[in-house]
Design a protein around this motif. Structure first.
Motif, PDB file in Angstrom:
ATOM      1  N   GLY A 146       0.826  -1.197   0.000  1.00 43.73           N
ATOM      2  CA  GLY A 146       0.000   0.000   0.000  1.00 43.73           C
ATOM      3  C   GLY A 146       0.859   1.245   0.000  1.00 43.73           C
ATOM      4  N   PRO A 147       0.327   2.340   0.552  1.00 40.51           N
ATOM      5  CA  PRO A 147       1.092   3.591   0.586  1.00 40.51           C
ATOM      6  C   PRO A 147       2.420   3.410   1.314  1.00 40.51           C
ATOM      7  CG  PRO A 147      -1.205   3.953   1.225  1.00 40.51           C
ATOM      8  CD  PRO A 147      -1.010   2.472   1.164  1.00 40.51           C
ATOM      9  N   VAL A 148       3.421   4.207   0.945  1.00 34.66           N
ATOM     10  CA  VAL A 148       4.707   4.147   1.622  1.00 34.66           C
ATOM     11  C   VAL A 148       4.486   4.429   3.105  1.00 34.66           C
ATOM     12  CG1 VAL A 148       6.998   5.188   1.824  1.00 34.66           C
ATOM     13  CG2 VAL A 148       5.948   4.901  -0.425  1.00 34.66           C
ATOM     14  N   PRO A 149       4.931   3.542   3.983  1.00 34.97           N
ATOM     15  CA  PRO A 149       4.684   3.731   5.421  1.00 34.97           C
ATOM     16  C   PRO A 149       5.334   5.010   5.940  1.00 34.97           C
ATOM     17  CG  PRO A 149       5.504   1.511   4.953  1.00 34.97           C
ATOM     18  CD  PRO A 149       5.698   2.319   3.720  1.00 34.97           C
ATOM     19  N   ASP A 150       4.679   5.660   6.902  1.00 35.79           N
ATOM     20  CA  ASP A 150       5.325   6.783   7.559  1.00 35.79           C
ATOM     21  C   ASP A 150       6.406   6.238   8.492  1.00 35.79           C
ATOM     22  OD1 ASP A 150       4.059   5.814   9.851  1.00 35.79           O
ATOM     23  OD2 ASP A 150       2.426   7.255   9.728  1.00 35.79           O
ATOM     24  N   GLU A 151       7.190   7.130   9.088  1.00 39.49           N
ATOM     25  CA  GLU A 151       8.334   6.647   9.854  1.00 39.49           C
ATOM     26  C   GLU A 151       7.925   5.825  11.070  1.00 39.49           C
ATOM     27  OE1 GLU A 151      10.780   9.873  11.078  1.00 39.49           O
ATOM     28  OE2 GLU A 151       9.262  10.832  12.317  1.00 39.49           O
ATOM     29  N   ARG A 152       6.798   6.142  11.693  1.00 36.73           N
ATOM     30  CA  ARG A 152       6.347   5.366  12.852  1.00 36.73           C
ATOM     31  C   ARG A 152       5.964   3.950  12.429  1.00 36.73           C
ATOM     32  NH1 ARG A 152       4.489   5.803  18.044  1.00 36.73           N
ATOM     33  NH2 ARG A 152       5.222   7.946  18.093  1.00 36.73           N
ATOM     34  N   THR A 153       5.225   3.824  11.334  1.00 38.57           N
ATOM     35  CA  THR A 153       4.821   2.502  10.862  1.00 38.57           C
ATOM     36  C   THR A 153       6.016   1.712  10.365  1.00 38.57           C
ATOM     37  OG1 THR A 153       2.644   3.370  10.245  1.00 38.57           O
ATOM     38  CG2 THR A 153       3.287   1.256   9.291  1.00 38.57           C
ATOM     39  N   ALA A 154       6.940   2.391   9.684  1.00 36.68           N
ATOM     40  CA  ALA A 154       8.154   1.721   9.213  1.00 36.68           C
ATOM     41  C   ALA A 154       8.974   1.214  10.395  1.00 36.68           C
ATOM     42  CB  ALA A 154       8.989   2.670   8.358  1.00 36.68           C
ATOM     43  N   ALA A 155       9.060   2.013  11.457  1.00 36.41           N
ATOM     44  CA  ALA A 155       9.783   1.583  12.650  1.00 36.41           C
ATOM     45  C   ALA A 155       9.089   0.394  13.302  1.00 36.41           C
ATOM     46  CB  ALA A 155       9.895   2.745  13.640  1.00 36.41           C
ATOM     47  N   LEU A 156       7.759   0.448  13.375  1.00 33.23           N
ATOM     48  CA  LEU A 156       6.995  -0.668  13.948  1.00 33.23           C
ATOM     49  C   LEU A 156       7.220  -1.940  13.144  1.00 33.23           C
ATOM     50  CD1 LEU A 156       4.858  -1.831  15.879  1.00 33.23           C
ATOM     51  CD2 LEU A 156       3.109  -0.976  14.301  1.00 33.23           C
ATOM     52  N   ALA A 157       7.195  -1.837  11.819  1.00 34.57           N
ATOM     53  CA  ALA A 157       7.418  -3.006  10.967  1.00 34.57           C
ATOM     54  C   ALA A 157       8.799  -3.599  11.204  1.00 34.57           C
ATOM     55  CB  ALA A 157       7.261  -2.619   9.490  1.00 34.57           C
ATOM     56  N   THR A 158       9.788  -2.748  11.399  1.00 35.76           N
ATOM     57  CA  THR A 158      11.146  -3.217  11.658  1.00 35.76           C
ATOM     58  C   THR A 158      11.223  -3.960  12.988  1.00 35.76           C
ATOM     59  OG1 THR A 158      12.043  -1.371  10.390  1.00 35.76           O
ATOM     60  CG2 THR A 158      13.555  -2.515  11.863  1.00 35.76           C
ATOM     61  N   LEU A 159      10.543  -3.442  14.005  1.00 37.69           N
ATOM     62  CA  LEU A 159      10.526  -4.101  15.314  1.00 37.69           C
ATOM     63  C   LEU A 159       9.788  -5.438  15.241  1.00 37.69           C
ATOM     64  CD1 LEU A 159       9.819  -0.995  17.559  1.00 37.69           C
ATOM     65  CD2 LEU A 159      11.952  -2.306  17.459  1.00 37.69           C
ATOM     66  N   VAL A 160       8.673  -5.475  14.517  1.00 43.21           N
ATOM     67  CA  VAL A 160       7.923  -6.725  14.341  1.00 43.21           C
ATOM     68  C   VAL A 160       8.825  -7.792  13.726  1.00 43.21           C
ATOM     69  CG1 VAL A 160       6.064  -7.825  13.027  1.00 43.21           C
ATOM     70  CG2 VAL A 160       5.632  -5.687  14.234  1.00 43.21           C
ATOM     71  N   SER A 161       9.611  -7.386  12.741  1.00 45.60           N
ATOM     72  CA  SER A 161      10.530  -8.322  12.098  1.00 45.60           C
ATOM     73  C   SER A 161      11.632  -8.750  13.052  1.00 45.60           C
ATOM     74  CB  SER A 161      11.138  -7.677  10.850  1.00 45.60           C
ATOM     75  OG  SER A 161      12.098  -8.525  10.253  1.00 45.60           O
ATOM     76  N   ALA A 162      12.191  -7.801  13.797  1.00 44.96           N
ATOM     77  CA  ALA A 162      13.308  -8.102  14.697  1.00 44.96           C
ATOM     78  C   ALA A 162      12.906  -9.090  15.787  1.00 44.96           C
ATOM     79  CB  ALA A 162      13.846  -6.816  15.325  1.00 44.96           C
ATOM     80  N   VAL A 163      11.674  -8.963  16.309  1.00 45.72           N
ATOM     81  CA  VAL A 163      11.236  -9.866  17.388  1.00 45.72           C
ATOM     82  C   VAL A 163      10.524 -11.105  16.851  1.00 45.72           C
ATOM     83  CG1 VAL A 163      11.058  -7.990  19.045  1.00 45.72           C
ATOM     84  CG2 VAL A 163       9.037  -8.661  17.773  1.00 45.72           C
ATOM     85  N   ARG A 164      10.490 -11.243  15.506  1.00 48.26           N
ATOM     86  CA  ARG A 164       9.939 -12.439  14.851  1.00 48.26           C
ATOM     87  C   ARG A 164       8.464 -12.635  15.184  1.00 48.26           C
ATOM     88  NH1 ARG A 164      15.619 -15.470  16.257  1.00 48.26           N
ATOM     89  NH2 ARG A 164      16.827 -13.630  15.729  1.00 48.26           N
ATOM     90  N   MET A 165       7.717 -11.542  15.041  1.00 45.30           N
ATOM     91  CA  MET A 165       6.319 -11.535  15.417  1.00 45.30           C
ATOM     92  C   MET A 165       5.371 -11.811  14.244  1.00 45.30           C
ATOM     93  SD  MET A 165       4.279  -8.467  17.418  1.00 45.30           S
ATOM     94  CE  MET A 165       5.264  -8.434  18.900  1.00 45.30           C
ATOM     95  N   GLU A 166       5.903 -12.235  13.113  1.00 44.38           N
ATOM     96  CA  GLU A 166       5.046 -12.459  11.954  1.00 44.38           C
ATOM     97  C   GLU A 166       3.859 -13.374  12.243  1.00 44.38           C
ATOM     98  OE1 GLU A 166       9.194 -11.566  10.309  1.00 44.38           O
ATOM     99  OE2 GLU A 166       8.351 -12.771  11.918  1.00 44.38           O
ATOM    100  N   PRO A 167       4.012 -14.467  13.017  1.00 43.20           N
ATOM    101  CA  PRO A 167       2.848 -15.313  13.317  1.00 43.20           C
ATOM    102  C   PRO A 167       1.726 -14.572  14.036  1.00 43.20           C
ATOM    103  CG  PRO A 167       4.861 -16.523  13.740  1.00 43.20           C
ATOM    104  CD  PRO A 167       5.263 -15.103  13.487  1.00 43.20           C
ATOM    105  N   ALA A 168       2.083 -13.533  14.812  1.00 48.81           N
ATOM    106  CA  ALA A 168       1.070 -12.762  15.524  1.00 48.81           C
ATOM    107  C   ALA A 168       0.206 -11.942  14.570  1.00 48.81           C
ATOM    108  CB  ALA A 168       1.729 -11.837  16.543  1.00 48.81           C
TER     109      ALA A 168
END
Length: 226
Positions: A146-168
């Motif tokens: 979708g639209p290019v994420p803003d910096e807060r959403t981009a940061a959240l996506a990076t944290l989700v990836s780092a903590v391996r939260m994809e199943p959640a």
């Protein structure tokens, strides 16, 4: 600061709405929430990444008690700490503070139960789902191109990836791998992974440096992916 904190968003994603139980390992979530509070400070212009350490750029309180407590701890430290050291220091007790705040605001409720006749456990089923719904919507839009994420959403996506939260995110099988790849692409596009010039990043360079460093710290703390 206004809106919902990143650490709160991570926590809500990690808890089942109905059972109120965490759906991922405690260590992963605790490290992620610690990193999220530090990212929050970077987004607010309060901390920066310099010479391998996190330092205070502006000691002015943000008005958010949990975040300001961390800011005060960093400011009071004589020797600057690395991102790895700070996520380890901050993860202890942070979950209970954030859960308590969410309970007071009516986002979740605390259900205390007894198991085996003497073990007290707490569940936190959702009361107000609107907060988590917005978080999932933003991540879904980012994952589906979708639209290019803003910096807060981009940061959240990076944290989700780092903590391996994809199943959640409700993903299984190949969907987990695809989501992880897309999250890494978002991190790269934001300048968090070193693959994009920070001048071309969708976020401020000062924020990108902090998020990149914290993402690496959490990923290293959790070890090799399965």
């Amino acid at each position: 600061m206004t809106g919902v904190a990143l650490a709160e968003e991570l926590l809500l994603l990690a808890y089942d709405d109905e059972t109120g139980k965490a759906t991922m390992p405690r260590i992963s979530l605790d490290l992620g929430m610690a990193a999220a509070v530090l990212v929050e400070l970077a987004l607010a212009g309060r901390v920066a990444y310099s010479d391998g350490s996190l330092v205070v750029a502006d000691p002015t309180p943000t008005g958010e008690p949990i975040v300001d407590e961390v800011l005060a701890r960093i400011a009071a430290t004589e020797t600057p700490g690395t991102p790895s050291s700070w996520v380890q220091r901050l993860r202890h007790g942070l979950r209970d503070k954030i859960l308590g705040d969410l309970c007071r605001r009516g986002v979740v409720r605390d259900v205390e139960e007894t198991e085996l006749g003497f073990i007290h456990v707490h569940r936190y089923p959702t009361v107000d789902a609107t907060v988590e719904e917005d978080t999932r919507r933003r991540l879904a839009e980012a994952l589906t191109g979708g639209p290019v994420p803003d910096e807060r959403t981009a940061a959240l996506a990076t944290l989700v990836s780092a903590v391996r939260m994809e199943p959640a995110l409700g993903l299984t099988g190949a969907g987990v791998a695809e989501a992880h790849q897309r999250l890494e692409e978002i991190a790269g596009g934001a300048g968090f992974s070193g693959t994009v010039n920070l001048e071309d990043s969708v976020v401020r360079p000062s924020v990108a440096l902090v998020v990149a460093a914290l993402g690496r710290a959490v990923d290293q703390a959790l070890g090799k992916r399965a």
